[in-house]
Scaffold this motif. Structure first.
Motif, PDB file in Angstrom:
ATOM      1  N   ALA A  88      80.527  41.795   2.912  1.00 33.08           N
ATOM      2  CA  ALA A  88      80.971  43.139   3.303  1.00 33.08           C
ATOM      3  C   ALA A  88      80.597  44.202   2.278  1.00 33.08           C
ATOM      4  O   ALA A  88      80.739  45.395   2.551  1.00 33.08           O
ATOM      5  CB  ALA A  88      82.487  43.140   3.504  1.00 33.08           C
ATOM      6  N   ALA A  89      80.120  43.779   1.114  1.00 32.83           N
ATOM      7  CA  ALA A  89      79.804  44.737   0.051  1.00 32.83           C
ATOM      8  C   ALA A  89      78.416  45.339   0.268  1.00 32.83           C
ATOM      9  O   ALA A  89      77.504  44.665   0.750  1.00 32.83           O
ATOM     10  CB  ALA A  89      79.857  44.046  -1.308  1.00 32.83           C
ATOM     11  N   PRO A  90      78.228  46.605  -0.094  1.00 33.75           N
ATOM     12  CA  PRO A  90      76.896  47.211   0.019  1.00 33.75           C
ATOM     13  C   PRO A  90      75.948  46.621  -1.017  1.00 33.75           C
ATOM     14  O   PRO A  90      76.370  46.244  -2.113  1.00 33.75           O
ATOM     15  CB  PRO A  90      77.162  48.697  -0.259  1.00 33.75           C
ATOM     16  CG  PRO A  90      78.401  48.705  -1.097  1.00 33.75           C
ATOM     17  CD  PRO A  90      79.235  47.551  -0.612  1.00 33.75           C
ATOM     18  N   ASN A  91      74.679  46.518  -0.666  1.00 34.80           N
ATOM     19  CA  ASN A  91      73.687  46.019  -1.613  1.00 34.80           C
ATOM     20  C   ASN A  91      73.476  47.055  -2.711  1.00 34.80           C
ATOM     21  O   ASN A  91      73.257  48.230  -2.426  1.00 34.80           O
ATOM     22  CB  ASN A  91      72.362  45.753  -0.888  1.00 34.80           C
ATOM     23  CG  ASN A  91      71.416  44.907  -1.718  1.00 34.80           C
ATOM     24  OD1 ASN A  91      71.176  45.179  -2.886  1.00 34.80           O
ATOM     25  ND2 ASN A  91      70.874  43.859  -1.106  1.00 34.80           N
ATOM     26  N   GLN A  95      67.341  50.177  -0.123  1.00 34.83           N
ATOM     27  CA  GLN A  95      66.093  49.765   0.532  1.00 34.83           C
ATOM     28  C   GLN A  95      65.666  48.363   0.095  1.00 34.83           C
ATOM     29  O   GLN A  95      64.490  48.107  -0.180  1.00 34.83           O
ATOM     30  CB  GLN A  95      64.975  50.775   0.224  1.00 34.83           C
ATOM     31  CG  GLN A  95      65.316  52.216   0.526  1.00 34.83           C
ATOM     32  CD  GLN A  95      65.649  52.445   1.994  1.00 34.83           C
ATOM     33  OE1 GLN A  95      65.061  51.839   2.873  1.00 34.83           O
ATOM     34  NE2 GLN A  95      66.612  53.316   2.258  1.00 34.83           N
ATOM     35  N   PHE A  96      66.630  47.441   0.050  1.00 35.34           N
ATOM     36  CA  PHE A  96      66.329  46.110  -0.484  1.00 35.34           C
ATOM     37  C   PHE A  96      65.236  45.362   0.287  1.00 35.34           C
ATOM     38  O   PHE A  96      64.415  44.676  -0.329  1.00 35.34           O
ATOM     39  CB  PHE A  96      67.598  45.258  -0.551  1.00 35.34           C
ATOM     40  CG  PHE A  96      67.383  43.931  -1.220  1.00 35.34           C
ATOM     41  CD1 PHE A  96      67.118  43.859  -2.577  1.00 35.34           C
ATOM     42  CD2 PHE A  96      67.409  42.753  -0.486  1.00 35.34           C
ATOM     43  CE1 PHE A  96      66.899  42.643  -3.202  1.00 35.34           C
ATOM     44  CE2 PHE A  96      67.191  41.533  -1.100  1.00 35.34           C
ATOM     45  CZ  PHE A  96      66.936  41.477  -2.459  1.00 35.34           C
ATOM     46  N   PRO A  97      65.174  45.442   1.619  1.00 32.34           N
ATOM     47  CA  PRO A  97      64.081  44.740   2.314  1.00 32.34           C
ATOM     48  C   PRO A  97      62.694  45.158   1.822  1.00 32.34           C
ATOM     49  O   PRO A  97      61.802  44.322   1.665  1.00 32.34           O
ATOM     50  CB  PRO A  97      64.298  45.121   3.784  1.00 32.34           C
ATOM     51  CG  PRO A  97      65.763  45.394   3.882  1.00 32.34           C
ATOM     52  CD  PRO A  97      66.123  46.053   2.579  1.00 32.34           C
ATOM     53  N   TRP A 128      66.341  38.426  -6.588  1.00 31.14           N
ATOM     54  CA  TRP A 128      65.360  37.819  -5.680  1.00 31.14           C
ATOM     55  C   TRP A 128      64.364  36.996  -6.479  1.00 31.14           C
ATOM     56  O   TRP A 128      64.023  37.344  -7.619  1.00 31.14           O
ATOM     57  CB  TRP A 128      64.619  38.875  -4.864  1.00 31.14           C
ATOM     58  CG  TRP A 128      63.885  38.275  -3.692  1.00 31.14           C
ATOM     59  CD1 TRP A 128      62.542  38.135  -3.529  1.00 31.14           C
ATOM     60  CD2 TRP A 128      64.494  37.711  -2.523  1.00 31.14           C
ATOM     61  NE1 TRP A 128      62.267  37.528  -2.329  1.00 31.14           N
ATOM     62  CE2 TRP A 128      63.450  37.251  -1.687  1.00 31.14           C
ATOM     63  CE3 TRP A 128      65.814  37.550  -2.098  1.00 31.14           C
ATOM     64  CZ2 TRP A 128      63.691  36.643  -0.463  1.00 31.14           C
ATOM     65  CZ3 TRP A 128      66.053  36.946  -0.876  1.00 31.14           C
ATOM     66  CH2 TRP A 128      64.992  36.502  -0.071  1.00 31.14           C
ATOM     67  N   ARG A 129      63.914  35.900  -5.870  1.00 34.34           N
ATOM     68  CA  ARG A 129      62.878  35.062  -6.465  1.00 34.34           C
ATOM     69  C   ARG A 129      61.823  34.781  -5.409  1.00 34.34           C
ATOM     70  O   ARG A 129      62.144  34.332  -4.312  1.00 34.34           O
ATOM     71  CB  ARG A 129      63.459  33.736  -6.967  1.00 34.34           C
ATOM     72  CG  ARG A 129      62.438  32.855  -7.681  1.00 34.34           C
ATOM     73  CD  ARG A 129      63.039  31.532  -8.117  1.00 34.34           C
ATOM     74  NE  ARG A 129      63.239  30.623  -6.992  1.00 34.34           N
ATOM     75  CZ  ARG A 129      63.781  29.413  -7.092  1.00 34.34           C
ATOM     76  NH1 ARG A 129      64.203  28.988  -8.270  1.00 34.34           N
ATOM     77  NH2 ARG A 129      63.921  28.641  -6.030  1.00 34.34           N
ATOM     78  N   LYS A 257      56.208  51.027  -7.655  1.00 30.51           N
ATOM     79  CA  LYS A 257      56.472  51.031  -6.214  1.00 30.51           C
ATOM     80  C   LYS A 257      57.963  50.841  -5.933  1.00 30.51           C
ATOM     81  O   LYS A 257      58.532  51.507  -5.061  1.00 30.51           O
ATOM     82  CB  LYS A 257      55.660  49.928  -5.528  1.00 30.51           C
ATOM     83  CG  LYS A 257      54.173  50.218  -5.435  1.00 30.51           C
ATOM     84  CD  LYS A 257      53.406  49.046  -4.837  1.00 30.51           C
ATOM     85  CE  LYS A 257      53.761  48.830  -3.371  1.00 30.51           C
ATOM     86  NZ  LYS A 257      52.919  47.746  -2.770  1.00 30.51           N
ATOM     87  N   ILE A 258      58.600  49.940  -6.678  1.00 29.15           N
ATOM     88  CA  ILE A 258      60.036  49.715  -6.487  1.00 29.15           C
ATOM     89  C   ILE A 258      60.824  50.961  -6.866  1.00 29.15           C
ATOM     90  O   ILE A 258      61.766  51.370  -6.170  1.00 29.15           O
ATOM     91  CB  ILE A 258      60.508  48.501  -7.305  1.00 29.15           C
ATOM     92  CG1 ILE A 258      59.930  47.214  -6.712  1.00 29.15           C
ATOM     93  CG2 ILE A 258      62.036  48.425  -7.346  1.00 29.15           C
ATOM     94  CD1 ILE A 258      60.222  45.970  -7.524  1.00 29.15           C
TER      95      ILE A 258
END
Length: 269
Positions: A88-91, A95-97, A128-129, A257-258
């Motif tokens: 339920a927590a926001p990332n 724009q994680f995807p 992420w890995r 870019k990130i």
């Protein structure tokens, strides 16, 4: 929340607030140990809490499902209740995807393992890995694993972006944890941080694991301290001194870019 903590808070606001702080500290220490769990003796050692205090808080956390205890070895690990709350927590990464896709692209272009690490207080967290095509993987850290700042190449890069006095304090605070997570001494960490501060990137040869080399770089932030870092990790024979400049170029491109995608607008913790 937890009934025991609620009662303490209502009886004495100062004591109640302290109990919540201690509960959070215990949760962070348990998170550092991963799925294997940790003994209450070790929790007391690193936190300085008495055994009765730690036991009382852990019992309350168990009742809430935030902590679980193995019936076989009595070690404590994070509970499933935290996973449910996390859904339920926001990332924390906007724009994680898109960010994940950039990390995957870097792994594909290097054919090696790429980590995206996120600062969390005195630690870094594997957000992420991504794995490249090379058959021998440098899978040192799993998704969700925590490491003390300074015990990973990505963490060294984040420390290198901080004022020297602050980074020295963080290195000292995490000194006792280094032997559990890497092969570096305090002096090694300080040297790597200084190199990251001067060069804009860090290189760790056998720094975390024998036979593994990593190159890392912090993701730039426009108006605050960087809180994310990227690293490319592989067996040492793949990351030669001749290859490092090209990896630095690729890391710099992906980090930019990130930064553009996220706006680097999260407040560093």
């Amino acid at each position: 929340m937890l009934e025991a903590m609620k009662n303490e808070t209502e009886a004495d606001p100062v004591t109640g607030a302290q109990t919540v702080d201690r509960a959070c500290e215990l949760l962070r220490e348990i998170a550092r140990t991963g799925a294997g769990g940790v003994r209450i003796l070790d929790l007391c050692k690193v936190t300085g809490f008495s055994r009765p205090t730690a036991h009382r808080i852990l019992h309350s956390l168990q009742l809430a499902g935030l902590v679980q205890q193995s019936t076989e070895n009595r070690r404590y690990a994070l509970g499933y209740g935290l996973f449910e709350l996390g859904l339920a927590a926001p990332n924390p990464i906007t724009q994680f995807p898109q960010v994940r896709s950039i990390v995957e692209e870097l792994a594909a272009s290097t054919n090696d393992t790429v980590y995206l690490m996120l600062r969390s207080y005195d630690d870094v967290l594997c957000a992420w890995r991504a794995q490249g095509a090379y058959p021998i993987k440098a899978n040192i850290v799993a998704l969700g694993d925590r490491r003390p700042l300074g015990a990973s190449v990505a963490g060294l890069c984040i420390l290198g972006c901080l004022p020297e006095e602050e980074s020295d304090q963080l290195i000292e605070a995490n000194s006792a944890y280094l032997p559990d997570f890497c092969r570096m001494t305090d002096a090694d960490v300080m040297r790597h941080v200084q190199e990251a501060r001067s060069n804009g990137y860090a290189v760790g040869v056998n720094a975390v694991m024998e036979g593994v080399t990593a190159v890392g770089m912090a993701v730039p932030a426009s108006y605050q301290r960087p809180y994310m870092a990227l690293s490319v990790s592989a067996i040492s024979s793949r990351i030669t001194s001749e290859r490092i400049p090209e990896l630095v170029r690729q890391l710099k491109h992906c980090a930019a870019k990130i930064a553009a995608v996220t706006g680097s607008n999260r407040a560093a913790r």
